[in-house]
Design a protein around this motif. Structure first.
Motif, PDB file in Angstrom:
ATOM      1  N   TYR A  38      20.646 100.436 -67.570  1.00 39.67           N
ATOM      2  CA  TYR A  38      20.325  99.029 -67.812  1.00 39.67           C
ATOM      3  C   TYR A  38      18.840  98.871 -68.126  1.00 39.67           C
ATOM      4  O   TYR A  38      18.006  99.574 -67.559  1.00 39.67           O
ATOM      5  N   LEU A  52      30.769  92.882 -66.871  1.00 41.75           N
ATOM      6  CA  LEU A  52      29.359  92.493 -66.922  1.00 41.75           C
ATOM      7  C   LEU A  52      29.303  91.031 -66.492  1.00 41.75           C
ATOM      8  O   LEU A  52      30.182  90.243 -66.856  1.00 41.75           O
ATOM      9  N   ASP A  53      28.263  90.656 -65.757  1.00 38.07           N
ATOM     10  CA  ASP A  53      28.110  89.259 -65.330  1.00 38.07           C
ATOM     11  C   ASP A  53      28.008  88.352 -66.537  1.00 38.07           C
ATOM     12  O   ASP A  53      27.597  88.788 -67.619  1.00 38.07           O
ATOM     13  N   LEU A  77      19.030  90.962 -68.236  1.00 32.43           N
ATOM     14  CA  LEU A  77      19.635  92.273 -67.979  1.00 32.43           C
ATOM     15  C   LEU A  77      20.528  92.675 -69.146  1.00 32.43           C
ATOM     16  O   LEU A  77      21.320  91.863 -69.633  1.00 32.43           O
ATOM     17  N   THR A 120      24.699  88.692 -68.191  1.00 29.08           N
ATOM     18  CA  THR A 120      24.259  90.032 -68.611  1.00 29.08           C
ATOM     19  C   THR A 120      24.723  90.315 -70.030  1.00 29.08           C
ATOM     20  O   THR A 120      25.830  89.944 -70.413  1.00 29.08           O
ATOM     21  N   HIS A 172      27.268  92.376 -59.009  1.00 26.52           N
ATOM     22  CA  HIS A 172      25.857  92.024 -59.282  1.00 26.52           C
ATOM     23  C   HIS A 172      24.899  93.136 -58.855  1.00 26.52           C
ATOM     24  O   HIS A 172      23.795  92.867 -58.374  1.00 26.52           O
ATOM     25  N   GLN A 173      25.352  94.361 -59.033  1.00 27.22           N
ATOM     26  CA  GLN A 173      24.628  95.478 -58.436  1.00 27.22           C
ATOM     27  C   GLN A 173      23.140  95.548 -58.774  1.00 27.22           C
ATOM     28  O   GLN A 173      22.294  95.628 -57.891  1.00 27.22           O
ATOM     29  N   VAL A 174      22.830  95.551 -60.059  1.00 28.17           N
ATOM     30  CA  VAL A 174      21.431  95.763 -60.440  1.00 28.17           C
ATOM     31  C   VAL A 174      20.577  94.567 -59.996  1.00 28.17           C
ATOM     32  O   VAL A 174      19.481  94.725 -59.454  1.00 28.17           O
ATOM     33  N   ARG A 175      21.126  93.367 -60.189  1.00 29.38           N
ATOM     34  CA  ARG A 175      20.371  92.176 -59.762  1.00 29.38           C
ATOM     35  C   ARG A 175      20.091  92.230 -58.256  1.00 29.38           C
ATOM     36  O   ARG A 175      18.989  91.907 -57.809  1.00 29.38           O
TER      37      ARG A 175
HETATM   38  N1  URA Z   1      24.493  94.773 -62.428  1.00 27.38           N
HETATM   39  C1  URA Z   1      24.388  93.442 -62.419  1.00 27.38           C
HETATM   40  O1  URA Z   1      23.696  92.875 -61.596  1.00 27.38           O
HETATM   41  N2  URA Z   1      25.039  92.747 -63.358  1.00 27.38           N
HETATM   42  C2  URA Z   1      25.801  93.327 -64.298  1.00 27.38           C
HETATM   43  O2  URA Z   1      26.389  92.623 -65.137  1.00 27.38           O
HETATM   44  C3  URA Z   1      25.913  94.707 -64.287  1.00 27.38           C
HETATM   45  C4  URA Z   1      25.253  95.420 -63.335  1.00 27.38           C
END
Ligand code: URA
Length: 233
Positions: free
Chosen positions: A134, A103-104, A201, A107, A185-188
């Motif tokens: 998330y 996890l970042d 997040l 996050t 940083h997938q979700v971001r």
């Molecule tokens: N996606 C993100 O951007 N940050 C995370 O820590 C996990 C998934």
């Protein structure tokens, strides 16, 4: 290396003074030989410590769930930053657990640890498309077009293609996102590609496991049944 009395106490053998009594009574052995010196230095990875003949802190398999707070990097060591390892209770530190995935730093949420190398490998393998859920607070309001773009598989700003993902708008500036991969940083980056900067997040679920009521910064050990569910996934 650590002191034998400290190791025994952290391993649940009792308080320091109880441990002293156990040692005096000759109930503790190191590598098969009785040991009475509380200050004896041991390496928990190399030495076998027994209490009444039972191995203590041996490499029993553990899987831990941490509710990670912001401000800690997912790494076993770091020269400058605080690491998630610092959040683990002392009794787990000598069990050689490692974080599962990442996890970042900013996050929060569900982060697993294990000392089972095979399980670790399987869980972080990109072929394991375990859904991860998330909760995000972000700028803007996710639209129907954003939901469709996520469902189709987004293209990030640098051209990277993502697998189809689920975007569920929860209200203005709030969404739930389910992904089946773990790019940097997938979700971001997914949200940014649709013009929504993520402000907060939290990972709430990984496969069948949920953060639920685990307080921020706290750890719990998964039961054998939960570990088996993980293995089946
Ligand atoms: N996606 C993100 O951007 N940050 C995370 O820590 C996990 C998934």
């Amino acid at each position: 290396m650590e002191r034998l009395d400290k190791f025994l106490s952290a391993g649940g053998a009792g308080t320091r003074s109880q441990v002293k009594e156990l040692l005096k009574a000759g109930r503790v052995s190191v590598d098969g030989l009785p040991e009475r010196d509380p200050g004896r230095k041991i390496d928990p990875q190399k030495n076998t410590v027994c209490l009444d003949g039972e191995i203590l802190g041996g490499r029993r398999r553990v899987v831990l769930m941490l509710h990670k707070p912001a401000g800690y990097v997912t790494a076993t060591e770091d020269a400058r930053e605080r690491t998630v390892m610092e959040l683990l209770p002392p009794e787990y530190r000598h069990l050689d657990v490692k974080p599962v995935g990442r996890l970042d730093k900013e996050t929060e949420g569900l982060l697993l640890f294990t000392n089972d190398g095979q399980l670790l490998h399987r869980l972080i393998s990109p072929r394991q498309e375990v859904p991860k859920v998330y909760y995000a607070r972000h700028e803007g309001w996710a639209s129907r077009e954003d939901v469709e773009a996520f469902a189709q598989g987004l293209q990030l700003r640098d051209g990277t293609r993502c697998l189809p993902a689920l975007l569920e708008p929860l209200g203005p500036g709030e969404s739930r996102i389910t992904v089946r991969e773990g790019k940097y940083h997938q979700v971001r980056r997914m949200m940014a590609s649709r013009g929504m900067t993520v402000l907060y997040l939290q990972r709430q679920k990984e496969g069948g496991l949920e953060l639920a009521e685990l307080p921020l910064g706290k750890t719990r050990e998964l039961s054998e049944a939960e570990i088996q569910t993980l293995e089946r996934e």
